[in-house]
Design a protein around this motif. Sequence first.
Motif, mmCIF file in Angstrom:
data_model
loop_
_atom_site.group_PDB
_atom_site.id
_atom_site.type_symbol
_atom_site.label_atom_id
_atom_site.label_comp_id
_atom_site.label_asym_id
_atom_site.label_seq_id
_atom_site.Cartn_x
_atom_site.Cartn_y
_atom_site.Cartn_z
ATOM 1 N N SER A 89 -0.814 -7.312 0.892
ATOM 2 C CA SER A 89 -1.051 -5.943 0.434
ATOM 3 C C SER A 89 0.209 -5.449 -0.269
ATOM 4 C CB SER A 89 -1.373 -5.005 1.606
ATOM 5 O OG SER A 89 -2.575 -5.379 2.250
ATOM 6 N N THR A 140 1.788 -1.641 -1.385
ATOM 7 C CA THR A 140 1.663 -0.191 -1.376
ATOM 8 C C THR A 140 2.864 0.430 -2.073
ATOM 9 O OG1 THR A 140 0.405 -0.236 0.696
ATOM 10 C CG2 THR A 140 1.441 1.851 0.079
ATOM 11 N N THR A 148 -2.143 2.186 -2.231
ATOM 12 C CA THR A 148 -2.252 0.745 -2.023
ATOM 13 C C THR A 148 -2.958 0.122 -3.221
ATOM 14 O OG1 THR A 148 -2.319 1.010 0.369
ATOM 15 C CG2 THR A 148 -3.123 -1.069 -0.510
ATOM 16 N N ARG A 178 -4.921 -4.891 -1.495
ATOM 17 C CA ARG A 178 -5.177 -4.716 -0.068
ATOM 18 C C ARG A 178 -5.725 -6.000 0.560
ATOM 19 N NH1 ARG A 178 -6.170 0.149 2.281
ATOM 20 N NH2 ARG A 178 -6.650 1.030 0.212
ATOM 21 N N SER A 181 4.050 -5.706 0.371
ATOM 22 C CA SER A 181 4.436 -4.769 1.424
ATOM 23 C C SER A 181 4.037 -5.321 2.787
ATOM 24 C CB SER A 181 3.751 -3.412 1.207
ATOM 25 O OG SER A 181 4.058 -2.876 -0.045
#
Length: 241
Positions: A14, A16, A25, A28, A64
Amino acid sequence: MTALPPLISLQSVSRTYRADGVAVTAVRNVSFDIERGEIVAVMGPSGSGKSTLMNMIGLLDLPSEGALYLEGADVADLSEDHRSSLRARSIGFVFQSYNLLARHNAIENVALPLVYCGISRKERLVRAEQSLEAVGMVHRAHHFPRQLSGGEQQRVAIARALIASPLIVLADEPTGALDSRTGAEILALFAALNRTGQTIVMITHDPGIATQCRRTIRLHDGELVADETLVPILPKRNAAP
Protein backbone atom coordinates in the motif's frame (compact mmCIF):
# COMPACT_ATOMS: atom_id res chain seq x y z
CA MET A 1 18.78 -26.52 -8.13
CA THR A 2 17.26 -23.62 -6.15
CA ALA A 3 14.61 -21.72 -8.09
CA LEU A 4 15.29 -18.04 -8.72
CA PRO A 5 13.01 -15.60 -6.89
CA PRO A 6 10.63 -13.47 -8.97
CA LEU A 7 12.26 -10.48 -10.60
CA ILE A 8 9.75 -8.18 -8.89
CA SER A 9 7.49 -9.22 -6.02
CA LEU A 10 4.88 -7.01 -4.36
CA GLN A 11 3.46 -8.39 -1.14
CA SER A 12 0.41 -6.60 0.32
CA VAL A 13 1.79 -3.25 -0.84
CA SER A 14 0.00 0.00 0.00
CA ARG A 15 1.09 3.59 -0.55
CA THR A 16 -0.48 6.45 1.39
CA TYR A 17 0.26 10.14 0.90
CA ARG A 18 -0.80 13.13 2.95
CA ALA A 19 -2.42 16.02 1.10
CA ASP A 20 -3.46 19.09 3.14
CA GLY A 21 -3.35 16.97 6.26
CA VAL A 22 -5.59 14.27 4.77
CA ALA A 23 -4.32 10.72 4.21
CA VAL A 24 -4.89 9.53 0.63
CA THR A 25 -4.19 5.88 -0.20
CA ALA A 26 -3.16 5.65 -3.86
CA VAL A 27 -2.38 1.90 -3.83
CA ARG A 28 -4.06 -0.50 -1.44
CA ASN A 29 -2.98 -4.04 -0.50
CA VAL A 30 -1.63 -5.03 -3.93
CA SER A 31 0.22 -8.32 -4.40
CA PHE A 32 1.70 -9.85 -7.55
CA ASP A 33 4.99 -11.16 -8.98
CA ILE A 34 6.69 -10.35 -12.27
CA GLU A 35 8.99 -13.03 -13.62
CA ARG A 36 12.00 -12.59 -15.87
CA GLY A 37 11.10 -12.31 -19.54
CA GLU A 38 7.49 -11.24 -19.02
CA ILE A 39 5.76 -8.43 -20.91
CA VAL A 40 3.00 -7.00 -18.74
CA ALA A 41 0.44 -4.24 -19.16
CA VAL A 42 -0.69 -2.43 -16.01
CA MET A 43 -4.06 -0.89 -16.83
CA GLY A 44 -6.58 1.34 -15.15
CA PRO A 45 -8.33 4.70 -15.50
CA SER A 46 -6.81 7.96 -14.30
CA GLY A 47 -6.47 7.92 -10.54
CA SER A 48 -6.36 4.13 -10.32
CA GLY A 49 -2.84 4.08 -8.85
CA LYS A 50 -0.89 3.13 -11.98
CA SER A 51 1.72 5.89 -11.67
CA THR A 52 2.18 5.28 -7.95
CA LEU A 53 2.69 1.59 -8.67
CA MET A 54 5.23 2.40 -11.40
CA ASN A 55 7.15 4.67 -9.04
CA MET A 56 7.44 1.85 -6.53
CA ILE A 57 8.45 -0.78 -9.08
CA GLY A 58 10.96 1.73 -10.47
CA LEU A 59 12.45 2.25 -6.98
CA LEU A 60 11.48 5.92 -7.02
CA ASP A 61 9.19 5.46 -4.02
CA LEU A 62 8.72 2.98 -1.19
CA PRO A 63 5.54 1.29 0.07
CA SER A 64 3.89 2.69 3.18
CA GLU A 65 2.88 -0.87 4.07
CA GLY A 66 3.83 -4.29 2.76
CA ALA A 67 7.07 -5.15 0.97
CA LEU A 68 8.55 -4.86 -2.51
CA TYR A 69 11.35 -7.23 -3.50
CA LEU A 70 13.76 -6.96 -6.43
CA GLU A 71 15.44 -10.30 -7.16
CA GLY A 72 14.52 -11.42 -3.65
CA ALA A 73 15.92 -8.36 -1.85
CA ASP A 74 13.57 -6.13 0.15
CA VAL A 75 14.25 -2.68 -1.32
CA ALA A 76 13.22 -1.00 1.96
CA ASP A 77 16.31 -2.53 3.57
CA LEU A 78 18.60 -0.69 1.15
CA SER A 79 20.02 2.79 1.71
CA GLU A 80 18.82 5.62 -0.53
CA ASP A 81 22.21 5.67 -2.29
CA HIS A 82 22.05 1.91 -2.87
CA ARG A 83 18.52 2.20 -4.28
CA SER A 84 19.64 5.03 -6.58
CA SER A 85 22.55 2.94 -7.84
CA LEU A 86 20.33 -0.10 -8.28
CA ARG A 87 17.75 1.96 -10.15
CA ALA A 88 20.40 3.31 -12.55
CA ARG A 89 21.68 -0.20 -13.30
CA SER A 90 18.48 -2.25 -13.18
CA ILE A 91 15.56 -0.08 -14.33
CA GLY A 92 15.11 1.51 -17.74
CA PHE A 93 12.39 4.18 -18.03
CA VAL A 94 10.40 5.18 -21.12
CA PHE A 95 7.96 8.10 -20.85
CA GLN A 96 5.13 9.42 -22.98
CA SER A 97 6.93 12.77 -23.44
CA TYR A 98 10.28 11.15 -24.48
CA ASN A 99 12.29 13.42 -22.09
CA LEU A 100 15.17 13.87 -24.54
CA LEU A 101 17.60 16.74 -23.99
CA ALA A 102 17.19 19.26 -26.82
CA ARG A 103 20.85 20.32 -26.89
CA HIS A 104 22.14 16.77 -27.25
CA ASN A 105 21.92 14.58 -30.33
CA ALA A 106 20.46 11.09 -30.30
CA ILE A 107 23.63 9.20 -29.44
CA GLU A 108 24.46 11.65 -26.63
CA ASN A 109 20.95 11.31 -25.19
CA VAL A 110 21.23 7.53 -25.26
CA ALA A 111 24.68 7.54 -23.65
CA LEU A 112 23.65 9.89 -20.81
CA PRO A 113 22.66 7.23 -18.20
CA LEU A 114 26.15 5.74 -18.38
CA VAL A 115 27.70 9.01 -17.23
CA TYR A 116 26.62 8.08 -13.71
CA CYS A 117 28.12 4.59 -13.98
CA GLY A 118 31.74 5.74 -14.23
CA ILE A 119 32.12 4.55 -17.85
CA SER A 120 34.49 6.39 -20.19
CA ARG A 121 33.05 8.63 -22.92
CA LYS A 122 34.46 6.39 -25.66
CA GLU A 123 32.81 3.29 -24.21
CA ARG A 124 29.56 5.19 -23.59
CA LEU A 125 29.33 6.17 -27.24
CA VAL A 126 30.13 2.65 -28.44
CA ARG A 127 27.37 1.20 -26.29
CA ALA A 128 24.96 3.98 -27.26
CA GLU A 129 25.52 3.21 -30.93
CA GLN A 130 24.78 -0.47 -30.27
CA SER A 131 21.61 0.48 -28.40
CA LEU A 132 20.47 2.75 -31.24
CA GLU A 133 21.11 -0.07 -33.68
CA ALA A 134 18.87 -2.35 -31.62
CA VAL A 135 15.93 0.02 -32.14
CA GLY A 136 16.68 0.81 -35.80
CA MET A 137 17.92 4.35 -35.19
CA VAL A 138 21.67 4.20 -35.68
CA HIS A 139 21.32 6.13 -38.97
CA ARG A 140 19.90 9.07 -36.97
CA ALA A 141 22.57 8.98 -34.25
CA HIS A 142 23.76 12.55 -34.84
CA HIS A 143 20.36 14.17 -35.28
CA PHE A 144 18.87 16.36 -32.54
CA PRO A 145 15.40 15.77 -31.09
CA ARG A 146 13.91 18.65 -33.09
CA GLN A 147 15.03 16.86 -36.27
CA LEU A 148 13.24 13.62 -35.34
CA SER A 149 9.61 12.59 -35.62
CA GLY A 150 7.67 11.57 -32.51
CA GLY A 151 8.15 7.90 -33.28
CA GLU A 152 11.88 8.39 -33.84
CA GLN A 153 12.21 10.27 -30.56
CA GLN A 154 10.45 7.44 -28.75
CA ARG A 155 12.81 4.90 -30.33
CA VAL A 156 15.75 6.97 -29.06
CA ALA A 157 14.12 7.05 -25.62
CA ILE A 158 13.80 3.25 -25.71
CA ALA A 159 17.45 2.95 -26.73
CA ARG A 160 18.36 5.14 -23.74
CA ALA A 161 16.31 2.87 -21.46
CA LEU A 162 18.21 -0.17 -22.78
CA ILE A 163 21.72 1.27 -22.59
CA ALA A 164 22.59 -0.17 -19.17
CA SER A 165 21.13 -3.62 -19.99
CA PRO A 166 18.42 -3.21 -17.32
CA LEU A 167 16.61 -6.05 -15.60
CA ILE A 168 13.30 -4.39 -16.41
CA VAL A 169 12.01 -1.65 -18.72
CA LEU A 170 9.15 0.46 -17.34
CA ALA A 171 7.18 2.30 -20.01
CA ASP A 172 4.63 4.91 -18.90
CA GLU A 173 2.00 5.47 -21.65
CA PRO A 174 4.71 4.91 -24.30
CA THR A 175 2.36 5.46 -27.26
CA GLY A 176 0.23 8.22 -25.72
CA ALA A 177 1.78 11.04 -27.79
CA LEU A 178 1.89 9.07 -31.05
CA ASP A 179 -0.56 8.48 -33.89
CA SER A 180 -2.03 5.00 -34.13
CA ARG A 181 0.31 3.78 -36.88
CA THR A 182 3.47 4.99 -35.14
CA GLY A 183 2.15 3.69 -31.83
CA ALA A 184 1.71 0.25 -33.38
CA GLU A 185 5.32 0.36 -34.60
CA ILE A 186 6.54 1.17 -31.07
CA LEU A 187 4.48 -1.68 -29.62
CA ALA A 188 5.97 -4.02 -32.21
CA LEU A 189 9.43 -2.88 -31.13
CA PHE A 190 8.64 -3.64 -27.49
CA ALA A 191 7.37 -7.08 -28.50
CA ALA A 192 10.57 -7.74 -30.45
CA LEU A 193 12.69 -6.69 -27.46
CA ASN A 194 10.66 -8.98 -25.22
CA ARG A 195 11.35 -11.90 -27.56
CA THR A 196 15.06 -11.38 -26.84
CA GLY A 197 14.31 -11.90 -23.12
CA GLN A 198 13.84 -8.28 -21.99
CA THR A 199 11.31 -7.90 -19.17
CA ILE A 200 8.87 -5.07 -19.94
CA VAL A 201 6.08 -3.46 -17.91
CA MET A 202 3.86 -0.93 -19.69
CA ILE A 203 1.65 1.42 -17.68
CA THR A 204 -1.40 2.40 -19.73
CA HIS A 205 -5.10 3.11 -19.94
CA ASP A 206 -5.19 1.97 -23.58
CA PRO A 207 -6.83 -1.45 -24.12
CA GLY A 208 -4.97 -1.74 -27.43
CA ILE A 209 -1.65 -2.01 -25.58
CA ALA A 210 -3.01 -4.76 -23.35
CA THR A 211 -3.83 -6.89 -26.37
CA GLN A 212 -0.11 -6.85 -27.28
CA CYS A 213 0.95 -8.19 -23.88
CA ARG A 214 0.68 -11.73 -22.60
CA ARG A 215 -0.44 -10.51 -19.19
CA THR A 216 -2.61 -7.63 -17.97
CA ILE A 217 -2.81 -6.36 -14.40
CA ARG A 218 -5.85 -4.12 -13.81
CA LEU A 219 -6.17 -1.51 -11.07
CA HIS A 220 -9.22 0.41 -9.91
CA ASP A 221 -9.24 2.94 -7.07
CA GLY A 222 -5.81 1.70 -6.01
CA GLU A 223 -6.80 -1.95 -5.76
CA LEU A 224 -5.85 -4.88 -7.94
CA VAL A 225 -9.09 -6.07 -9.58
CA ALA A 226 -7.74 -8.50 -12.20
CA ASP A 227 -4.55 -10.31 -13.17
CA GLU A 228 -5.13 -11.91 -16.56
CA THR A 229 -2.76 -14.05 -18.59
CA LEU A 230 -3.33 -14.50 -22.28
CA VAL A 231 -3.12 -18.19 -23.15
CA PRO A 232 -1.53 -18.51 -26.58
CA ILE A 233 -3.61 -20.37 -29.14
CA LEU A 234 -1.75 -23.48 -30.26
CA PRO A 235 -1.78 -24.26 -33.97
CA LYS A 236 -4.03 -27.11 -34.96
CA ARG A 237 -2.32 -30.33 -35.80
CA ASN A 238 -2.79 -31.71 -39.25
CA ALA A 239 -5.26 -34.57 -39.39
CA ALA A 240 -3.71 -37.97 -39.71
CA PRO A 241 -3.70 -39.25 -43.30
